[in-house]
Structures are given as structure tokens and as C-alpha cells.
Design an enzyme around this catalytic site. Sequence first.
Site, PDB file in Angstrom:
ATOM      1  N   CYS A   1     -55.050  91.896   8.392  1.00 53.08           N
ATOM      2  CA  CYS A   1     -55.704  90.608   8.617  1.00 53.08           C
ATOM      3  C   CYS A   1     -54.666  89.586   9.070  1.00 53.08           C
ATOM      4  O   CYS A   1     -54.466  88.567   8.404  1.00 53.08           O
ATOM      5  CB  CYS A   1     -56.381  90.142   7.342  1.00 53.08           C
TER       6      CYS A   1
ATOM      7  N   TYR B   1     -36.497 103.112  13.382  1.00 58.77           N
ATOM      8  CA  TYR B   1     -36.882 101.747  13.006  1.00 58.77           C
ATOM      9  C   TYR B   1     -38.401 101.600  13.099  1.00 58.77           C
ATOM     10  O   TYR B   1     -38.910 100.654  13.709  1.00 58.77           O
ATOM     11  CB  TYR B   1     -36.175 100.717  13.896  1.00 58.77           C
TER      12      TYR B   1
ATOM     13  N   GLY C   1     -25.835 101.281  19.048  1.00 60.68           N
ATOM     14  CA  GLY C   1     -26.422 100.289  19.950  1.00 60.68           C
ATOM     15  C   GLY C   1     -26.791 100.817  21.319  1.00 60.68           C
ATOM     16  O   GLY C   1     -27.093 100.030  22.220  1.00 60.68           O
TER      17      GLY C   1
END
Length: 384
Positions: free
Chosen positions: A334, A362, A216
Amino acid sequence: MNAPAEFVPAVFVPAVLAPAVREAALRLGDVPAYLYDLAALDAHAASVRRALPGVELYYAVKANPDPELLRVLEPHVDGFEVSSAGEHAHVAALFPGKPLALAGPGKTDAELRLPHHRIHVESPNELRRLLATGLAADVLLRINPGLPVEGAALTMSGPFGMDEEGVAECLPLFSGRVRLRGLHAHLASGLDAPQLLRLAERLLDTPHDEVNLGGGMAVSYSASSPASSSASSSGLGPVFDWAGYGRGLAGLRRAGQRVRIEPGRALTAYCGSYVTRVVDVKRVRGEVFAIVRGGTHHLRTPAAKGHDQPFAVLPTGDGPGAEGEPVTFVGQLCTPKDVFARKIVTSVRVGDTVVFAMAGAYAWNISHHDFLMHPHPGFHYLRG
Ligand SMILES: *Cc1c(COP(=O)(O)O)cnc(C)c1O
């Protein structure tokens, strides 16, 4: 800024690309492509390792399991944190015998049977199922202590780990070859060193001889002010204060207490770039859009985190464009969610090369690759 002047005018953030990355991006034929700077990753991992004397360092594989990156990290880490049977098989095949911490909520019975150095148990029922395997296990109980975590990017409350009652339910269950080794806590992501140290002070204040403090560590995706640029050689936001964190942990650790951390993002975010090219620049109701090859199905990070992905524009194009005005960078999908960065003042032309920085964690591995069936990007590795 140490970039050659001709590459600077159209950059958002002082995104000073390392010269090797800039040159490699310009040499790439086919884009979109990921470019991983393995030499930079090696140097970064070595400096993180040096900053943490006496602390065991694991890498959380879910941040980016690319084998080339793992091979660079392996000599610098004591082990890997794996959160599924898939990650376990992947890492065990690459590095037989390397310590693995087996984690993840909702482990299946098959996962509970996997060999490990440590297993992070998430609930009393999971511990009962582990005992039922009859196999030896070395357990850290994952705790969810409800400590206040201010300023986190993401808080791991909710289903993760156990509260005090869950831990109390587990303690009498240990028997035989299923050993309680200590505690595990991964409370939030996006924390700076002082915040993590305040949590560590509470978490290490336990009779347990082994504590895994989780990951973290904050990664800033926004531009640094010139005043704070000393914190970072990348020209991006301040980097996590590993030295301060290491000093703090050394002060908090009891004699004989084994302390481990398992960062993901803060190890690999910096080493990756997503390189692409502008296919169209258009003005719709006054807003300028640059449309690039690829999209957030390759680099989902800005869509997932809701930020502007830092980038540099390399002026390789000679098509129509925009000059020094707010530009929104979008991909080929799209959907209006396919946005890399919004209304960034820059100059950009059709044919320009865009290098999205900080795409090493990530990024590709959390993206919805096959949405719209565009080709996958190429992957290139700089070895310095
Ligand atoms: C995701 C995760 C990590 C790594 O988190 P980062 O924010 O990438 O450092 C570490 N431990 C656990 C249990 C995780 O789920």
C-alpha cells in the site's frame, strides 16, 4: 531471440529468458518465488575467473549471501569479503579455512577480534582499537583518495576509508603482530572496465605490495540495442568487460605486487529471477497498471535504484488485460513506491506469469520482507 514464439509477444526488453529458467518459471506452483540458475552462475563465475590471471578474486558477500550461491561461487574465488560479524559467522561456517577479508565501516570491538585473512581498517581510531585487542592482524588501510569518478552509479565518498592525513596518522601506529599489508579502495559502483582501469592505474602506483581494488563493476539493467547484443548472451544490457579488465590489470600490476578485487553485483545479479503472477490489470485515469503478487518488499532493487526491472511476461493467463500499450507493473504494497517498472509497452493479462530478471544481487537480501505481512517467496535452484 531464441525463445519460442508463443512466449515472445509480451516481453519488455528482449529479455530472452534462458529456456531452463522459462520452463522452471512455468512449472512453479506457488508464486512469488525466487529462481536461481546455479548452472548459469557456475559458468559465469568460471569465465570471470579465467579473465583475471594473476588477480585474486573475492566475492563481496553482501550482494547475496544465499548459501546455495556461495557454494557455487566458492571453487571460483580465492576468498570472501564479509562486512559484519553476521556475514563472517555465515561464511566461516560454510567454508572453514577459506580466506576472509573483514570489512565494513563502524566495526565493533567484537568484530575487530574476528579471525581474518585481511582486515580493512577504516580509520585511525579503528586501528587503535584493533591494536588494543592485542591480537595479530593483517591490515589493509582503506583509502578514500578523492579521485574523480565520472559516471558512477554510486560514489563511496563521505565516511568510507581515510584521506591522506588519516593514512599518515595510521602508518606510525603499526607494531608487533599488527602488520600493514597494503591498501584497499572501493571507490564507486557501476563502473565499466575502462573507468575502473583508469582508477587502478592511480591506485596501483604505490610502494605497497598489496592492493585490493574493491568491486563496483557495472551491471546494466536496461535493454541492449541489437547492435550491442554481442556483449551479452542474456539479451539484456552489455555485460562488464572482464577480459578487457583482466588484460588491463595484467599490464598495470608491478612484478611482485598482489592485486585483489571483490565484486558483488557483477557476479550474482544475472543468476536470479523473481517469478510472480498478475492478480489485476486496471486502468486508472488512462494509465494501465498490472498488479502482481508480492512486491518490492521481496525485490527492492528497482525501488532502491530507481530503474525499471527487466522482465518477461509469459502468457499463462486468460483474464482481462491490456494489449500492446504502456503498462506500469506494481506489487501488493500500500505505497506508491511499490513499482517494478513504469509504462513499458507490453501485453499482459490477469493470470500471466511475470519473470523479473537480474534479481540475483541486492534483491531479496536488501528488501523489507515483513512490511504488510504478506508471505515470503519460495526459493528454487536450477542446477542445470
Ligand atoms: C559493496 C562492496 C563491494 C561490492 O560492490 P559491488 O558493486 O556489488 O561489486 C566491494 N567492496 C566493498 C568495500 C563494498 O562495500
